[in-house]
Scaffold this motif. Structure first.
Motif, PDB file in Angstrom:
ATOM      1  N   GLY A 287     -27.677 -39.998  39.412  1.00 33.43           N
ATOM      2  CA  GLY A 287     -28.464 -41.045  38.768  1.00 33.43           C
ATOM      3  C   GLY A 287     -27.782 -41.785  37.640  1.00 33.43           C
ATOM      4  O   GLY A 287     -28.311 -42.783  37.150  1.00 33.43           O
ATOM      5  N   SER A 288     -26.609 -41.328  37.198  1.00 34.07           N
ATOM      6  CA  SER A 288     -25.958 -42.012  36.082  1.00 34.07           C
ATOM      7  C   SER A 288     -24.477 -41.679  36.001  1.00 34.07           C
ATOM      8  O   SER A 288     -24.019 -40.670  36.527  1.00 34.07           O
TER       9      SER A 288
ATOM     10  N   ASN B  97     -31.630 -49.053  40.672  1.00 31.10           N
ATOM     11  CA  ASN B  97     -32.381 -48.946  41.921  1.00 31.10           C
ATOM     12  C   ASN B  97     -33.883 -49.098  41.707  1.00 31.10           C
ATOM     13  O   ASN B  97     -34.577 -49.678  42.547  1.00 31.10           O
ATOM     14  N   GLN B  98     -34.414 -48.624  40.595  1.00 31.36           N
ATOM     15  CA  GLN B  98     -35.839 -48.772  40.297  1.00 31.36           C
ATOM     16  C   GLN B  98     -36.202 -50.245  40.099  1.00 31.36           C
ATOM     17  O   GLN B  98     -37.218 -50.713  40.599  1.00 31.36           O
TER      18      GLN B  98
ATOM     19  N   ASN C 280     -26.643 -46.717  34.480  1.00 34.94           N
ATOM     20  CA  ASN C 280     -27.830 -45.989  34.910  1.00 34.94           C
ATOM     21  C   ASN C 280     -28.205 -46.411  36.329  1.00 34.94           C
ATOM     22  O   ASN C 280     -28.926 -47.391  36.544  1.00 34.94           O
ATOM     23  N   VAL C 281     -27.714 -45.656  37.299  1.00 32.93           N
ATOM     24  CA  VAL C 281     -27.923 -45.946  38.718  1.00 32.93           C
ATOM     25  C   VAL C 281     -29.409 -45.899  39.054  1.00 32.93           C
ATOM     26  O   VAL C 281     -29.918 -46.765  39.780  1.00 32.93           O
ATOM     27  N   ASP C 282     -30.127 -44.911  38.530  1.00 31.26           N
ATOM     28  CA  ASP C 282     -31.565 -44.792  38.810  1.00 31.26           C
ATOM     29  C   ASP C 282     -32.323 -46.030  38.343  1.00 31.26           C
ATOM     30  O   ASP C 282     -33.197 -46.541  39.060  1.00 31.26           O
ATOM     31  N   GLN C 283     -32.001 -46.538  37.148  1.00 28.73           N
ATOM     32  CA  GLN C 283     -32.684 -47.732  36.629  1.00 28.73           C
ATOM     33  C   GLN C 283     -32.376 -48.948  37.497  1.00 28.73           C
ATOM     34  O   GLN C 283     -33.262 -49.757  37.763  1.00 28.73           O
TER      35      GLN C 283
ATOM     36  N   GLU D 277     -25.004 -47.546  44.638  1.00 24.72           N
ATOM     37  CA  GLU D 277     -24.313 -46.270  44.443  1.00 24.72           C
ATOM     38  C   GLU D 277     -22.971 -46.572  43.787  1.00 24.72           C
ATOM     39  O   GLU D 277     -22.444 -47.666  43.922  1.00 24.72           O
TER      40      GLU D 277
ATOM     41  N   PRO E 265     -33.363 -50.504  47.350  1.00 21.57           N
ATOM     42  CA  PRO E 265     -32.599 -49.767  46.325  1.00 21.57           C
ATOM     43  C   PRO E 265     -31.380 -49.076  46.931  1.00 21.57           C
ATOM     44  O   PRO E 265     -31.460 -47.965  47.433  1.00 21.57           O
TER      45      PRO E 265
END
Length: 187
Positions: free
Chosen positions: A130-131, A153-154, A148-151, A166, A163
């Motif tokens: 995720g980061s 994609n969110q 921040n990969v999760d942010q 990567e 989303p």
């Protein structure tokens, strides 16, 4: 007796002076001095935004300056936040270090930061699905890059996009090189 007492006080004064000089970093080792950068925060942010958009391929990004004036000088440190749909998705930070030989505080004692090889300067990486967080030290300055990969994609989901962001090993290496150059050139 006064001759002996005078010599003892002279020797004591010399010992105190040597101790003071060595504790200030003037004898042996590297001198510890804090420098200031005369570059504008805008320089750091423009380069960071360019890297996120053109190298990482993250579209529709902007700089979130908040209350920071982009024309202010970096001085002893500055932060740059990259946003996507007004949500912070990463950024860079530059700061002068008190000791050029020390590790950055977040890295020290944290086993999730792994020292990297193959770079001219020290680099540490903390990567999870995720980061990505990268730290470097260059000539008495500390640089960090967060992604921040999760942010990312969110924000894509809330924008109706797929989303699929990567970070590849190639992009991590490019990010480390970018961070070293940014730290070296703007400090």
């Amino acid at each position: 007796m006064s001759g002996v007492a005078g010599r003892i006080s002279t020797v004591a004064a010399a010992i105190v002076l040597i101790t003071l000089i060595s504790s200030c970093g003037l004898v042996g080792g590297k001198e510890t001095r804090v420098t200031e950068s005369s570059h504008e925060i805008r320089d750091q942010c423009n380069r960071t935004l360019n890297f996120f958009e053109n190298i990482l391929g993250i579209t529709d990004t902007a700089i979130g300056y908040g209350s920071i004036n982009p024309e202010d000088k970096i001085d002893r440190g500055a932060m740059c936040t990259v946003t996507k749909s007004s949500v912070g998705v990463g950024g860079t930070r530059l700061s002068a270090m008190l000791s050029p030989d020390s590790e950055p505080a977040p890295v020290r004692g944290d086993p999730s930061y792994i020292a990297q090889t193959g770079y001219d300067d020290k680099v540490w990486l903390n990567q999870s699905p995720g980061s990505v967080r990268i730290y470097t030290t260059v000539d008495g300055w500390e640089g960090s890059l967060d992604l921040n990969v999760d942010q990312i994609n969110q924000v894509s989901i809330t924008s109706g996009e797929q989303p699929n962001f990567e970070v590849s090993d190639h992009e991590v290496r490019a990010a480390a090189k970018f961070l070293i150059e940014l730290t070296r050139e703007l400090t």
